[in-house]
Write a protein that holds these residues in place. Structure first.
Motif, PDB file in Angstrom:
ATOM      1  N   UNK A  37      25.681  40.218 118.578  1.00 23.86           N
ATOM      2  CA  UNK A  37      26.003  41.189 117.539  1.00 23.86           C
ATOM      3  C   UNK A  37      26.178  42.610 118.040  1.00 23.86           C
ATOM      4  N   UNK A  38      27.243  43.270 117.575  1.00 25.24           N
ATOM      5  CA  UNK A  38      27.476  44.673 117.909  1.00 25.24           C
ATOM      6  C   UNK A  38      26.999  45.615 116.819  1.00 25.24           C
ATOM      7  N   UNK A  39      27.129  45.213 115.554  1.00 27.73           N
ATOM      8  CA  UNK A  39      26.771  46.094 114.436  1.00 27.73           C
ATOM      9  C   UNK A  39      26.568  45.252 113.189  1.00 27.73           C
ATOM     10  N   UNK A 220      26.165  45.688 123.991  1.00 30.69           N
ATOM     11  CA  UNK A 220      25.366  45.403 122.792  1.00 30.69           C
ATOM     12  C   UNK A 220      23.918  45.859 122.927  1.00 30.69           C
ATOM     13  N   UNK A 221      23.559  46.462 124.058  1.00 26.85           N
ATOM     14  CA  UNK A 221      22.198  46.967 124.220  1.00 26.85           C
ATOM     15  C   UNK A 221      21.903  48.039 123.170  1.00 26.85           C
ATOM     16  N   UNK A 222      20.654  48.174 122.742  1.00 27.12           N
ATOM     17  CA  UNK A 222      20.318  49.144 121.697  1.00 27.12           C
ATOM     18  C   UNK A 222      20.799  50.560 121.998  1.00 27.12           C
ATOM     19  N   UNK A 223      20.727  50.978 123.264  1.00 24.99           N
ATOM     20  CA  UNK A 223      21.138  52.350 123.603  1.00 24.99           C
ATOM     21  C   UNK A 223      22.622  52.570 123.303  1.00 24.99           C
ATOM     22  N   UNK A 232      30.659  57.020 115.634  1.00 24.58           N
ATOM     23  CA  UNK A 232      31.601  56.413 114.681  1.00 24.58           C
ATOM     24  C   UNK A 232      30.985  55.975 113.362  1.00 24.58           C
ATOM     25  N   UNK A 233      29.661  55.776 113.346  1.00 22.53           N
ATOM     26  CA  UNK A 233      29.029  55.342 112.101  1.00 22.53           C
ATOM     27  C   UNK A 233      28.783  53.844 112.001  1.00 22.53           C
ATOM     28  N   UNK A 234      29.213  53.047 113.000  1.00 22.14           N
ATOM     29  CA  UNK A 234      28.907  51.623 112.970  1.00 22.14           C
ATOM     30  C   UNK A 234      27.394  51.440 113.055  1.00 22.14           C
ATOM     31  N   UNK A 235      26.803  50.739 112.081  1.00 21.98           N
ATOM     32  CA  UNK A 235      25.345  50.669 112.022  1.00 21.98           C
ATOM     33  C   UNK A 235      24.802  49.650 113.017  1.00 21.98           C
ATOM     34  N   UNK A 236      23.826  50.026 113.846  1.00 19.71           N
ATOM     35  CA  UNK A 236      23.318  49.109 114.873  1.00 19.71           C
ATOM     36  C   UNK A 236      22.767  47.805 114.305  1.00 19.71           C
ATOM     37  N   UNK A 237      22.956  46.732 115.045  1.00 17.78           N
ATOM     38  CA  UNK A 237      22.439  45.424 114.629  1.00 17.78           C
ATOM     39  C   UNK A 237      21.148  45.072 115.359  1.00 17.78           C
ATOM     40  N   UNK A 238      20.732  45.888 116.316  1.00 17.98           N
ATOM     41  CA  UNK A 238      19.517  45.582 117.061  1.00 17.98           C
ATOM     42  C   UNK A 238      18.305  46.207 116.358  1.00 17.98           C
ATOM     43  N   UNK A 239      17.172  45.539 116.506  1.00 21.01           N
ATOM     44  CA  UNK A 239      15.968  45.947 115.769  1.00 21.01           C
ATOM     45  C   UNK A 239      15.503  47.340 116.169  1.00 21.01           C
ATOM     46  N   UNK A 240      15.471  47.632 117.476  1.00 24.30           N
ATOM     47  CA  UNK A 240      14.943  48.930 117.922  1.00 24.30           C
ATOM     48  C   UNK A 240      15.923  50.065 117.666  1.00 24.30           C
TER      49      UNK A 240
END
Length: 240
Positions: A37-39, A220-223, A232-240
């Motif tokens: 997942x990217x976002x 796809x890393x959280x950073x 850009x506003x794409x909301x992260x899909x990673x928990x951290x």
């Protein structure tokens, strides 16, 4: 069959980066993982502040959010806007976006696991009925999404509300550059939801699969997800 299994390329080592539901979306029933997942597509409602003001509607984000706690309220507010007779502007673009957005708030959508449940799912009927109600009340600009008219309409104000998952912000910014500062963001009717969010895959026709896997895992890393969100506003899909 067209993709490599991420579990053979270190996917299991980074599984904990994602919530279980996002990981599951990229997985098969057999446990093969085709996408990282990217976002995610958390929902909001974008609106044209300048045209709201012309119609005598509030323009502040919090005040606008209070106009439509439910989709029924959103439609009722649309009728008020229509009655203001703003030439060249409709309340919404067309049926596709509103339908997909309401559907994205339902506990079950078009599919329940691997079964198509369109005919029996009350959530699908709710999304359909509300969309038809909005059309029957004359709130639609009758513009298909991702068309040339839709792109132009974002800039011209052909429609003044657009249900927008987080990734839509970048799209509006790219299509409505001349309208910078006129679009704003309020809460979505119905209290949240998710539409979309993308994945990175390893297609089997790729020639440099090991290098592609390294690049994808870095992307796809959280950073990196945090940097894309800020840019850009794409909301992260990673928990951290």
């Amino acid at each position: 069959g067209k993709f490599y299994n991420w579990m053979d390329y270190g996917g299991g080592d980074i599984k904990s980066q994602w919530p279980a539901w996002k990981w599951q979306q990229g997985s098969s029933a057999k446990g093969e993982v085709v996408g990282l997942g990217t976002d995610v597509g958390g929902m909001a409602m974008c609106y044209r502040r300048d045209i709201f003001e012309k119609a005598g509607l509030p323009t502040d984000r919090e005040a606008v959010s209070k106009l439509w706690p439910t989709w029924e309220d959103y439609i009722a507010t649309g009728v008020k806007f229509k009655n203001a007779n703003i030439k060249g502007s409709s309340w919404m673009d067309g049926p596709t976006i509103i339908y997909r957005s309401i559907l994205g708030q339902q506990p079950v959508g078009i599919y329940d696991a691997d079964k198509v449940v369109v005919e029996t799912n009350p959530g699908v009927k709710k999304a359909w009925d509300l969309t038809i109600d909005a059309i029957n009340k004359g709130l639609s600009a009758k513009i298909a999404p991702w068309s040339a008219d839709w792109n132009a309409g974002m800039a011209k104000g052909s429609f003044v509300t657009l249900a927008c998952p987080s990734w839509m912000m970048a799209y509006i910014q790219s299509q409505a550059k001349d309208s910078s500062g006129k679009w704003d963001i309020a809460a979505v009717p119905g209290g949240g939801g998710n539409w979309g969010g993308s994945f990175l895959t390893l297609p089997k026709q790729g020639k440099n699969v090991q290098e592609a896997a390294k690049l994808a895992k870095w992307l796809v890393a959280p950073e990196q997800q945090a940097k894309v969100f800020r840019a850009l506003g794409n909301f992260p899909s990673t928990v951290s």
